[in-house]
Design an enzyme around this catalytic site. Structure first.
Site, PDB file in Angstrom:
ATOM      1  N   ASP A  58      11.684 -34.855 -60.158  1.00 57.25           N
ATOM      2  CA  ASP A  58      12.765 -34.520 -59.239  1.00 57.25           C
ATOM      3  C   ASP A  58      13.964 -35.460 -59.394  1.00 57.25           C
ATOM      4  OD1 ASP A  58      13.369 -32.446 -57.365  1.00 57.25           O
ATOM      5  OD2 ASP A  58      13.503 -33.999 -55.820  1.00 57.25           O
ATOM      6  N   CYS A 149      18.044 -24.210 -53.634  1.00 58.27           N
ATOM      7  CA  CYS A 149      17.664 -25.632 -53.601  1.00 58.27           C
ATOM      8  C   CYS A 149      17.784 -26.167 -52.181  1.00 58.27           C
ATOM      9  CB  CYS A 149      18.566 -26.500 -54.475  1.00 58.27           C
ATOM     10  SG  CYS A 149      18.786 -25.959 -56.152  1.00 58.27           S
ATOM     11  N   TYR A 153      14.353 -26.198 -49.454  1.00 58.10           N
ATOM     12  CA  TYR A 153      13.873 -27.540 -49.085  1.00 58.10           C
ATOM     13  C   TYR A 153      13.995 -27.776 -47.579  1.00 58.10           C
ATOM     14  CZ  TYR A 153      12.356 -29.528 -53.462  1.00 58.10           C
ATOM     15  OH  TYR A 153      11.633 -29.813 -54.592  1.00 58.10           O
ATOM     16  N   TYR A 179      14.010 -34.099 -45.826  1.00 57.47           N
ATOM     17  CA  TYR A 179      14.366 -32.682 -45.980  1.00 57.47           C
ATOM     18  C   TYR A 179      14.327 -31.895 -44.675  1.00 57.47           C
ATOM     19  CZ  TYR A 179      14.844 -33.586 -50.884  1.00 57.47           C
ATOM     20  OH  TYR A 179      15.287 -34.084 -52.077  1.00 57.47           O
ATOM     21  N   GLU A 221      12.348 -22.567 -58.181  1.00 55.13           N
ATOM     22  CA  GLU A 221      11.893 -23.455 -57.099  1.00 55.13           C
ATOM     23  C   GLU A 221      10.379 -23.333 -56.929  1.00 55.13           C
ATOM     24  OE1 GLU A 221      13.296 -25.853 -55.297  1.00 55.13           O
ATOM     25  OE2 GLU A 221      15.217 -25.620 -56.306  1.00 55.13           O
TER      26      GLU A 221
HETATM   27  C1  LIG Z   1      13.530 -28.924 -57.469  1.00 53.25           C
HETATM   28  C2  LIG Z   1      14.334 -29.289 -56.275  1.00 53.25           C
HETATM   29  N1  LIG Z   1      14.980 -28.314 -55.627  1.00 53.25           N
HETATM   30  C3  LIG Z   1      15.714 -28.618 -54.549  1.00 53.25           C
HETATM   31  C4  LIG Z   1      15.818 -29.914 -54.091  1.00 53.25           C
HETATM   32  C5  LIG Z   1      16.593 -30.242 -52.876  1.00 53.25           C
HETATM   33  O1  LIG Z   1      17.868 -30.033 -53.081  1.00 53.25           O
HETATM   34  C6  LIG Z   1      15.151 -30.907 -54.811  1.00 53.25           C
HETATM   35  N2  LIG Z   1      15.206 -32.200 -54.431  1.00 53.25           N
HETATM   36  N3  LIG Z   1      14.414 -30.563 -55.883  1.00 53.25           N
HETATM   37  C1  LIG Z   2      20.903 -30.429 -52.289  1.00 51.87           C
HETATM   38  C2  LIG Z   2      20.475 -31.831 -52.242  1.00 51.87           C
HETATM   39  N1  LIG Z   2      19.224 -32.225 -52.587  1.00 51.87           N
HETATM   40  C3  LIG Z   2      18.995 -33.517 -52.459  1.00 51.87           C
HETATM   41  S1  LIG Z   2      20.387 -34.279 -51.871  1.00 51.87           S
HETATM   42  C4  LIG Z   2      21.271 -32.838 -51.812  1.00 51.87           C
HETATM   43  C5  LIG Z   2      22.636 -32.631 -51.374  1.00 51.87           C
HETATM   44  C6  LIG Z   2      23.314 -33.671 -50.705  1.00 51.87           C
HETATM   45  O1  LIG Z   2      22.667 -34.145 -49.576  1.00 51.87           O
END
Ligand SMILES: Cc1ncc(CO)c(N)n1
Ligand SMILES: Cc1ncsc1CCO
Length: 235
Positions: A58, A149, A153, A179, A221
């Site tokens: 990640d 994304c 999350y 999250y 995802e």
């Molecule tokens: C794979 C993945 N998708 C979405 C997020 C959150 O934006 C993340 N950290 N990782």
């Molecule tokens: C989409 C996302 N994922 C981890 S941080 C972020 C955006 C900014 O907070």
């Protein structure tokens, strides 16, 4: 072009574009909540080897997501949007610097060591999907590609927090709180607003393309959880 041409707004009952996109892959969204990786992450039984694999992958993913947000700043001249995308660039790097490096420390890995591991196959396929759209796509396409994304999350975070409120010693508590936070919710909310605002100006073909992009990102995802559950390897 006539300024009397207004977007079609008569059918007020029609769900917003973002809702239609999500509705288009409802069963896949549900299946994410039931994925063994997600369930185990929520109840704290996920083996640390899987979590370590996930967090390292990640970190690499978030580097590419950061670049996607950076490209987004080049696709608008609206200052509020440029500022918001810039904030996302910064916040994504901060999530990595904070959350990921804290977990890295727990595993005895330095930030430098964390970036030396290669991308697993799914990650290697997902990130160019985002970056291709970021470079050659329109802003609605880019917003659609990154929406799963942020949205998934936030939903997973809230779902897990509601299902099993994490004890202070839950190993993945920091992840869950990151999250399931209102700050993170606002990322998805903002992207949906911006996309829905543009929806009335899209033709049927353009909208069909957005459904395809949204489905692809949603599929990736799901595959990302699955990749971490199976600790996917290259042959
Ligand atoms: C794979 C993945 N998708 C979405 C997020 C959150 O934006 C993340 N950290 N990782
Ligand atoms: C989409 C996302 N994922 C981890 S941080 C972020 C955006 C900014 O907070």
């Amino acid at each position: 072009m006539s300024f009397e041409t207004h977007p079609y707004t008569a059918d007020m009952a029609r769900p917003r574009l973002s809702e239609r996109l999500r509705e288009g892959c409802r069963s896949l969204w549900q299946r994410q909540m039931e994925h063994p990786f997600v369930v185990a992450l929520g109840n704290g039984t996920l083996p640390s080897a899987n979590f370590q694999f996930y967090i390292l992958q990640d970190a690499l993913f978030l580097d590419e997501l950061t670049k996607t947000f950076a490209y987004a700043t080049t696709k608008t001249t609206n200052h509020e949007e440029m500022e918001q995308f810039g904030t996302f660039v910064l916040n994504t790097l901060l999530v990595e610097a904070d959350l990921h490096h804290r977990y890295g420390e727990r595993f005895g890995l330095s930030p430098a060591e964390m970036t030396t591991i290669p991308m697993a196959p799914t990650n290697y396929a997902y990130t160019p999907h985002l970056l291709t759209i970021a470079t050659v796509g329109t802003l609605p396409e880019l917003l659609t590609a990154i929406l799963p994304c942020a949205w998934i999350y936030a939903e997973v975070g809230h779902h897990l927090l509601d299902t099993v409120p994490p004890a202070p010693d839950h190993p993945y508590r920091d992840w869950l709180l990151t999250y399931a936070s209102p700050d993170f919710d606002s990322v998805g909310t903002w992207i949906r607003e911006r996309l829905d605002q543009r929806a009335p100006f899209l033709n049927a073909q353009e909208e069909a393309r957005l459904h395809e992009i949204f489905l692809t990102s949603t599929r990736y995802e799901w595959l990302f959880w699955d990749m971490a559950w199976k600790m996917e390897e290259w042959p």
